[in-house]
Design an enzyme around this catalytic site. Structure first.
Site, PDB file in Angstrom:
ATOM      1  N   SER A   1     -10.193   0.286   7.146  1.00 21.30           N
ATOM      2  CA  SER A   1      -9.600   0.437   5.822  1.00 21.30           C
ATOM      3  C   SER A   1      -9.066  -0.827   5.172  1.00 21.30           C
ATOM      4  O   SER A   1      -8.678  -0.806   4.012  1.00 21.30           O
ATOM      5  CB  SER A   1      -8.468   1.471   5.874  1.00 21.30           C
ATOM      6  OG  SER A   1      -8.978   2.750   6.137  1.00 21.30           O
TER       7      SER A   1
ATOM      8  N   SER B   1      -9.134   2.907   3.127  1.00 16.87           N
ATOM      9  CA  SER B   1      -8.094   3.499   2.312  1.00 16.87           C
ATOM     10  C   SER B   1      -7.258   2.464   1.560  1.00 16.87           C
ATOM     11  O   SER B   1      -6.339   2.830   0.819  1.00 16.87           O
ATOM     12  CB  SER B   1      -7.184   4.363   3.183  1.00 16.87           C
ATOM     13  OG  SER B   1      -6.558   3.590   4.191  1.00 16.87           O
TER      14      SER B   1
ATOM     15  N   LYS C   1       0.829  -1.200   0.000  1.00 17.46           N
ATOM     16  CA  LYS C   1       0.000   0.000   0.000  1.00 17.46           C
ATOM     17  C   LYS C   1       0.868   1.257   0.000  1.00 17.46           C
ATOM     18  O   LYS C   1       1.906   1.296   0.665  1.00 17.46           O
ATOM     19  CB  LYS C   1      -0.917  -0.035   1.225  1.00 17.46           C
ATOM     20  CG  LYS C   1      -1.925   1.102   1.305  1.00 17.46           C
ATOM     21  CD  LYS C   1      -2.841   0.889   2.503  1.00 17.46           C
ATOM     22  CE  LYS C   1      -3.790   2.041   2.716  1.00 17.46           C
ATOM     23  NZ  LYS C   1      -4.674   1.807   3.880  1.00 17.46           N
TER      24      LYS C   1
END
Length: 467
Positions: free
Chosen positions: A178, A154, A78
């Site tokens: 997330s 996210s 990520k």
């Protein structure tokens, strides 16, 4: 082979060890799919230039008989985690040219285990929203099941990539849901570990809500990645080590007491598909011999709690900007980030401490109410993946209404997992949310594996899977 992405991560590792496939073959396969498909999916911010070199090095190590846990397996990291030599933007154009010289702790663990990093998966600016859209990438991350709907955030890029067959498994992180909400939008497994299992060192606060974890197609693949990530950094204030391998413990089962609710804690109805996700999971748990009892929601989203969580997010974004960015670049931030930054600037030290106290009491209310239970069951989200543009101008309110079931878990520091439930009449995925006791991560993963084996969810694939 044209169907290498059909194999699970565990199957790919086995095939690498038996030399049925090479890391270079796998890496080329995924890079080809990223090149052909990602323009419509928005899964990646950066594709790593050195991926094929890393794969070649992994093949040499495999040829010598080495057996590191992830040796030769492609994955994505990520874009909120630093990666040495690979651009890390934190979802912000203000950081668009930043190339770290060192890995974050968890990125380093994954690389040391032999993973081949294909690139950085998409995330909103500083991870501050439950949808993945920024000014760094031309396309928001969308669920492969409906290209006009967000894959949440996210960790939206991570979930999109795994669901579309651009990655076998992905690193992700979770500060209020997330990992779990993106998994739900993409018919995947997303695991948020207990506080301290995956290191958040170096410490920036005593109030730790965010942690890193895996997004995967199967519970076994999630456990496989977690086995590598679960290694505390020296000096981690909350770090702890598990008793053994999570993968090895997937078959360990006992009857559990499960508390359940679907109430959102807000003045809104429960979405019918969210209700269905929880109730069909409850029915299967009962069939498997677990005791399921519906209880009242322990605490509601009262106004002081809503204000406190907004203040905490504003403070977190402000701290991130202050730590990473020159002040003369803040004008490049998105309008929502600038709004949060302005709010952060207006907060006093007393405001921040008060917000933490309110959130701690809120989380404690949940823990007290479920003390006699092993697991909690809720929907993961209050509804289907939402259309692109859904949040514009009403971010805070709409994000909370959709993702209302997940934030308390981060505040309490306990483990949680989102597993697929079903796909509705529009072809949109929905997830079930299971929450365990603190540091009982292995038990929670084993329960999820039991539901998987019992057929809670079908092995579905989105249309782009065959592309």
């Amino acid at each position: 082979m044209s169907d290498l992405h059909e194999l699970t991560a565990a199957q790919q590792l086995h095939s690498l060890h038996t030399k049925e496939i090479s890391s270079r073959e796998l890496t080329e396969h995924y890079l080809s799919r990223i090149d052909r498909l990602d323009a419509q999916l928005g899964a990646f911010v950066t594709v790593a230039d050195a991926a094929l070199e890393e794969a070649a090095a992994a093949d040499e190590r495999l040829a010598r008989g080495e057996r590191s846990a992830l040796l030769g397996l492609p994955l994505g990291i990520k874009d909120l985690a630093a990666t040495a030599g690979i651009r890390t933007t934190f979802g912000s154009v203000a950081m668009a040219d930043f190339v770290p010289t060192e890995d974050s702790w968890t990125s380093g663990l994954l690389r040391q285990a032999g993973a081949v990093v294909l690139g950085k998966t998409n995330t909103p600016e500083f991870g501050s929203t439950c949808y993945t859209e920024n000014d760094v990438t031309p396309r928001p991350s969308v669920t492969p099941y409906a290209l006009d709907r967000y894959s949440s955030g996210s960790s939206g890029g991570a979930a999109t990539a795994v669901a579309a067959g651009l990655l076998p498994v992905a690193h992700a992180s979770d500060g209020a849901g997330s990992i779990r909400t993106p998994a739900a939008t993409c018919h995947l497994v997303g695991f948020k570990p207990s506080r301290g299992l995956v290191s958040s060192a170096p410490a920036t606060s005593f109030f730790v809500a965010s942690t890193e974890g895996p997004i995967a197609r199967t519970v076994e693949d999630a456990a496989l990645l977690l086995d590598v990530m679960a290694c505390p950094a020296p000096g981690d204030l909350y770090g702890w080590r598990p008793a053994g391998s999570f993968t090895a413990a997937l078959g360990v089962r006992r009857p559990l007491r499960v508390a359940m609710w679907t109430d959102t804690g807000l003045d809104q109805d429960v979405d019918p598909q969210a209700e269905l996700a929880a109730r069909r999971t409850a029915d299967l748990l009962a069939e498997l011999g677990h005791e399921v009892r519906e209880i009242p929601l322990p605490a509601r989203w009262e106004e002081p709690v809503r204000r406190a969580i907004v203040d905490w997010f504003a403070y977190s974004v402000g701290a991130a900007v202050q730590a990473m960015m020159l002040s003369d670049r803040t004008h490049l931030l998105s309008s929502y980030s600038q709004q949060l930054l302005s709010m952060s600037d207006a907060l006093s030290a007393n405001d921040v401490v008060t917000a933490q106290a309110v959130l701690a009491r809120y989380a404690s209310t949940f823990l007290a109410a479920i003390d006699d239970y092993d697991v909690v069951l809720t929907p993961t989200t209050n509804g289907a993946p939402v259309p692109i543009g859904y949040y514009e101008g009403e971010e805070a309110d709409r994000m909370l209404r959709w993702s209302c079931h997940t934030p308390w878990v981060n505040l309490a520091g306990v483990p949680a997992i989102s597993v697929p439930s079903h796909v509705d009449g529009l072809g949109l995925p929905h997830g079930a949310h299971l929450v365990g006791r603190n540091r009982h991560d292995a038990e929670l993963l084993a329960l999820a594996a039991q539901l998987e084996s019992a057929g809670l969810w079908a092995d579905l694939r989105p249309p782009v899977w065959e592309a």
